[in-house]
Design a protein around this motif. Structure first.
Motif, PDB file in Angstrom:
ATOM      1  N   LEU A  78      35.031   4.557  19.723  1.00  0.00           N
ATOM      2  CA  LEU A  78      34.876   5.726  19.896  1.00  0.00           C
ATOM      3  C   LEU A  78      33.923   6.482  18.944  1.00  0.00           C
ATOM      4  N   GLN A  79      32.870   7.339  19.680  1.00  0.00           N
ATOM      5  CA  GLN A  79      31.776   7.653  18.934  1.00  0.00           C
ATOM      6  C   GLN A  79      32.060   9.059  18.328  1.00  0.00           C
ATOM      7  N   ALA A  80      31.694   9.650  16.966  1.00  0.00           N
ATOM      8  CA  ALA A  80      32.047  10.997  16.595  1.00  0.00           C
ATOM      9  C   ALA A  80      31.340  11.844  17.507  1.00  0.00           C
ATOM     10  N   GLN A  81      31.939  13.073  17.843  1.00  0.00           N
ATOM     11  CA  GLN A  81      31.369  14.309  18.407  1.00  0.00           C
ATOM     12  C   GLN A  81      31.273  13.720  19.984  1.00  0.00           C
ATOM     13  N   SER A  82      31.878  12.828  20.509  1.00  0.00           N
ATOM     14  CA  SER A  82      31.603  12.606  21.853  1.00  0.00           C
ATOM     15  C   SER A  82      33.005  12.651  22.615  1.00  0.00           C
ATOM     16  N   PHE A  83      34.045  13.333  22.162  1.00  0.00           N
ATOM     17  CA  PHE A  83      35.257  13.509  22.885  1.00  0.00           C
ATOM     18  C   PHE A  83      36.020  14.689  22.437  1.00  0.00           C
ATOM     19  N   LEU A  84      36.903  15.155  23.471  1.00  0.00           N
ATOM     20  CA  LEU A  84      37.925  16.285  23.124  1.00  0.00           C
ATOM     21  C   LEU A  84      39.179  15.645  22.720  1.00  0.00           C
ATOM     22  N   LEU A  85      39.768  16.691  22.293  1.00  0.00           N
ATOM     23  CA  LEU A  85      41.282  15.945  21.510  1.00  0.00           C
ATOM     24  C   LEU A  85      42.055  17.144  21.658  1.00  0.00           C
ATOM     25  N   THR A  86      43.469  16.457  22.019  1.00  0.00           N
ATOM     26  CA  THR A  86      44.686  17.212  22.096  1.00  0.00           C
ATOM     27  C   THR A  86      45.847  16.224  21.307  1.00  0.00           C
ATOM     28  N   VAL A  87      46.747  17.021  20.801  1.00  0.00           N
ATOM     29  CA  VAL A  87      47.576  16.086  19.889  1.00  0.00           C
ATOM     30  C   VAL A  87      48.728  16.917  19.903  1.00  0.00           C
ATOM     31  N   GLY A  88      50.145  16.028  20.272  1.00  0.00           N
ATOM     32  CA  GLY A  88      51.333  16.603  20.392  1.00  0.00           C
ATOM     33  C   GLY A  88      52.384  15.864  21.135  1.00  0.00           C
ATOM     34  N   ALA A 150      45.571   8.494   8.997  1.00  0.00           N
ATOM     35  CA  ALA A 150      44.237   8.153   8.702  1.00  0.00           C
ATOM     36  C   ALA A 150      43.313   8.425  10.134  1.00  0.00           C
ATOM     37  N   THR A 151      43.974   7.873  11.053  1.00  0.00           N
ATOM     38  CA  THR A 151      43.251   7.769  12.067  1.00  0.00           C
ATOM     39  C   THR A 151      43.325   9.365  12.845  1.00  0.00           C
ATOM     40  N   LEU A 152      44.396   9.859  12.557  1.00  0.00           N
ATOM     41  CA  LEU A 152      44.341  11.197  13.293  1.00  0.00           C
ATOM     42  C   LEU A 152      43.391  12.379  12.339  1.00  0.00           C
ATOM     43  N   ARG A 153      43.261  12.106  11.180  1.00  0.00           N
ATOM     44  CA  ARG A 153      42.452  12.958  10.389  1.00  0.00           C
ATOM     45  C   ARG A 153      40.987  12.560  10.874  1.00  0.00           C
ATOM     46  N   TRP A 154      40.363  11.317  11.276  1.00  0.00           N
ATOM     47  CA  TRP A 154      39.289  11.088  11.576  1.00  0.00           C
ATOM     48  C   TRP A 154      39.182  11.810  13.094  1.00  0.00           C
ATOM     49  N   LEU A 155      39.945  11.729  14.068  1.00  0.00           N
ATOM     50  CA  LEU A 155      40.075  12.285  15.190  1.00  0.00           C
ATOM     51  C   LEU A 155      39.719  14.013  15.059  1.00  0.00           C
ATOM     52  N   TYR A 156      40.469  14.413  14.179  1.00  0.00           N
ATOM     53  CA  TYR A 156      40.164  15.916  14.051  1.00  0.00           C
ATOM     54  C   TYR A 156      38.910  16.255  13.579  1.00  0.00           C
ATOM     55  N   GLU A 157      38.413  15.367  12.649  1.00  0.00           N
ATOM     56  CA  GLU A 157      36.933  15.704  11.956  1.00  0.00           C
ATOM     57  C   GLU A 157      35.881  15.435  12.738  1.00  0.00           C
ATOM     58  N   HIS A 158      36.184  14.734  13.886  1.00  0.00           N
ATOM     59  CA  HIS A 158      35.002  14.205  14.766  1.00  0.00           C
ATOM     60  C   HIS A 158      35.155  14.514  16.247  1.00  0.00           C
ATOM     61  N   CYS A 159      35.990  15.262  16.562  1.00  0.00           N
ATOM     62  CA  CYS A 159      36.298  15.659  17.815  1.00  0.00           C
ATOM     63  C   CYS A 159      35.128  16.923  18.381  1.00  0.00           C
ATOM     64  N   ARG A 160      34.653  16.904  19.650  1.00  0.00           N
ATOM     65  CA  ARG A 160      33.817  18.070  19.945  1.00  0.00           C
ATOM     66  C   ARG A 160      34.675  19.449  19.882  1.00  0.00           C
ATOM     67  N   LEU A 161      35.689  19.187  20.538  1.00  0.00           N
ATOM     68  CA  LEU A 161      36.754  20.462  20.608  1.00  0.00           C
ATOM     69  C   LEU A 161      37.891  20.128  20.580  1.00  0.00           C
ATOM     70  N   PHE A 162      39.018  20.834  19.899  1.00  0.00           N
ATOM     71  CA  PHE A 162      40.371  20.321  19.841  1.00  0.00           C
ATOM     72  C   PHE A 162      41.154  21.454  20.784  1.00  0.00           C
ATOM     73  N   LEU A 163      41.936  20.688  21.635  1.00  0.00           N
ATOM     74  CA  LEU A 163      42.674  21.731  22.644  1.00  0.00           C
ATOM     75  C   LEU A 163      44.039  21.611  22.192  1.00  0.00           C
ATOM     76  N   PHE A 164      44.694  22.691  22.388  1.00  0.00           N
ATOM     77  CA  PHE A 164      46.195  22.829  22.173  1.00  0.00           C
ATOM     78  C   PHE A 164      46.577  24.091  22.973  1.00  0.00           C
ATOM     79  N   LEU A 165      47.027  23.827  24.347  1.00  0.00           N
ATOM     80  CA  LEU A 165      47.200  24.687  25.335  1.00  0.00           C
ATOM     81  C   LEU A 165      48.835  24.633  25.593  1.00  0.00           C
ATOM     82  N   SER A 166      49.786  24.586  24.658  1.00  0.00           N
ATOM     83  CA  SER A 166      51.306  24.602  24.719  1.00  0.00           C
ATOM     84  C   SER A 166      51.761  25.831  25.397  1.00  0.00           C
ATOM     85  N   LEU A 167      52.475  25.873  26.008  1.00  0.00           N
ATOM     86  CA  LEU A 167      53.368  27.083  26.814  1.00  0.00           C
ATOM     87  C   LEU A 167      53.863  27.817  25.691  1.00  0.00           C
ATOM     88  N   ASP A 168      54.265  27.497  24.480  1.00  0.00           N
ATOM     89  CA  ASP A 168      54.863  28.381  23.444  1.00  0.00           C
ATOM     90  C   ASP A 168      55.120  27.433  22.470  1.00  0.00           C
TER      91      ASP A 168
END
Length: 250
Positions: A78-88, A150-168
């Motif tokens: 996975l390349q830095a700045q090449s992906f969108l990310l959502t976590v939960g 450690a992986t989660l931190r890398w993903l946060y730091e290198h995503c193009r955009l982080f999405l969190f569209l939870s209903l509430d």
């Protein structure tokens, strides 16, 4: 008491979860003070539990393992700045169906620039649309399951955009973690996120796929994303413990 969404939106929870959570409102009425995460949740608890005597918000904080000096571990392939990310947690409340639909509609994801989904199935699931299933099948959407901090931190730091569209949410920690590590964040247009993220995020109606897609397109297309400061309501765990201890003994 993290939240009382089981009272306002019981359809988001399984029968077993609702049975377990039904024990909590009577316990709150017996407490001299109830501690919760956000001011938004204070209002929700009070409006649905009139007999609760005192409710105080103490906030939440980021784990030290996701701090600025913590270890970051890249995801192979996975390349830095090449992906969108959502976590939960993967359940109906996290609104993954609309998130994937909007990412596909935005035209910003493909096999080499995927949407990465982090989290394990938990609670009432959600059926993805045929379009979303096709995006998963072709590799435009990738599920990583649970990952190390450690992986989660890398993903946060290198995503193009982080999405969190939870209903509430009662609080919603992942977008705060992402913003704290420099990610550009698109969050649900819900009161709790305006409280916790303030101007540190862009917003969209989580039920409006077209609006989410437009925001994704605009944010990914922008060449520069100026730092967006988090509001003063965001605190670290050491301050949280101090605040909770002080609040409980007042």
């Amino acid at each position: 008491m993290h939240d009382v969404l089981f009272q306002t939106n019981p359809r988001w929870f399984t029968p077993a979860e609702r049975l377990y959570l039904s024990l909590l409102p009577p316990l709150m009425t017996r407490a001299s003070r109830v501690l919760t995460s956000s001011q938004n949740e204070v209002r929700r608890i009070r409006s649905h539990n009139r007999r609760v005597r005192d409710v105080q918000a103490v906030g939440l904080g980021i784990a030290a393992s996701l701090g600025q000096d913590a270890l970051a571990e890249p995801v192979p392939g996975l390349q830095a700045q090449s992906f969108l990310l959502t976590v939960g947690r993967l359940n109906v409340r996290k609104n993954l169906r609309n998130t994937i639909e909007a990412a596909v509609q935005s035209g910003t994801i493909n096999v080499t620039k995927p949407l990465i989904v982090v989290g394990a199935a938990s609670g009432r699931g959600e059926q993805l649309s045929a379009r979303a299933e096709a995006a998963v099948a072709e590799g435009s959407v990738r599920f990583l399951g649970s990952v190390s901090d450690a992986t989660l931190r890398w993903l946060y730091e290198h995503c193009r955009l982080f999405l969190f569209l939870s209903l509430d949410e009662g609080w919603g920690l992942p977008p705060l973690e992402a913003a704290n590590l420099g990610a550009t964040v698109l969050a649900s247009d819900r009161p709790v996120f305006h409280e916790t993220l303030g101007t540190g995020a862009a917003y969209a109606d989580p039920q409006d796929v077209a609006a989410i897609a437009d925001q994704i397109t605009a944010l990914v297309s922008a060449r520069q994303h100026p730092p967006m400061p988090l509001p003063s309501t965001f605190i670290g765990w050491h301050r949280l413990v101090e605040t909770a201890r002080r609040t409980a003994t007042d």
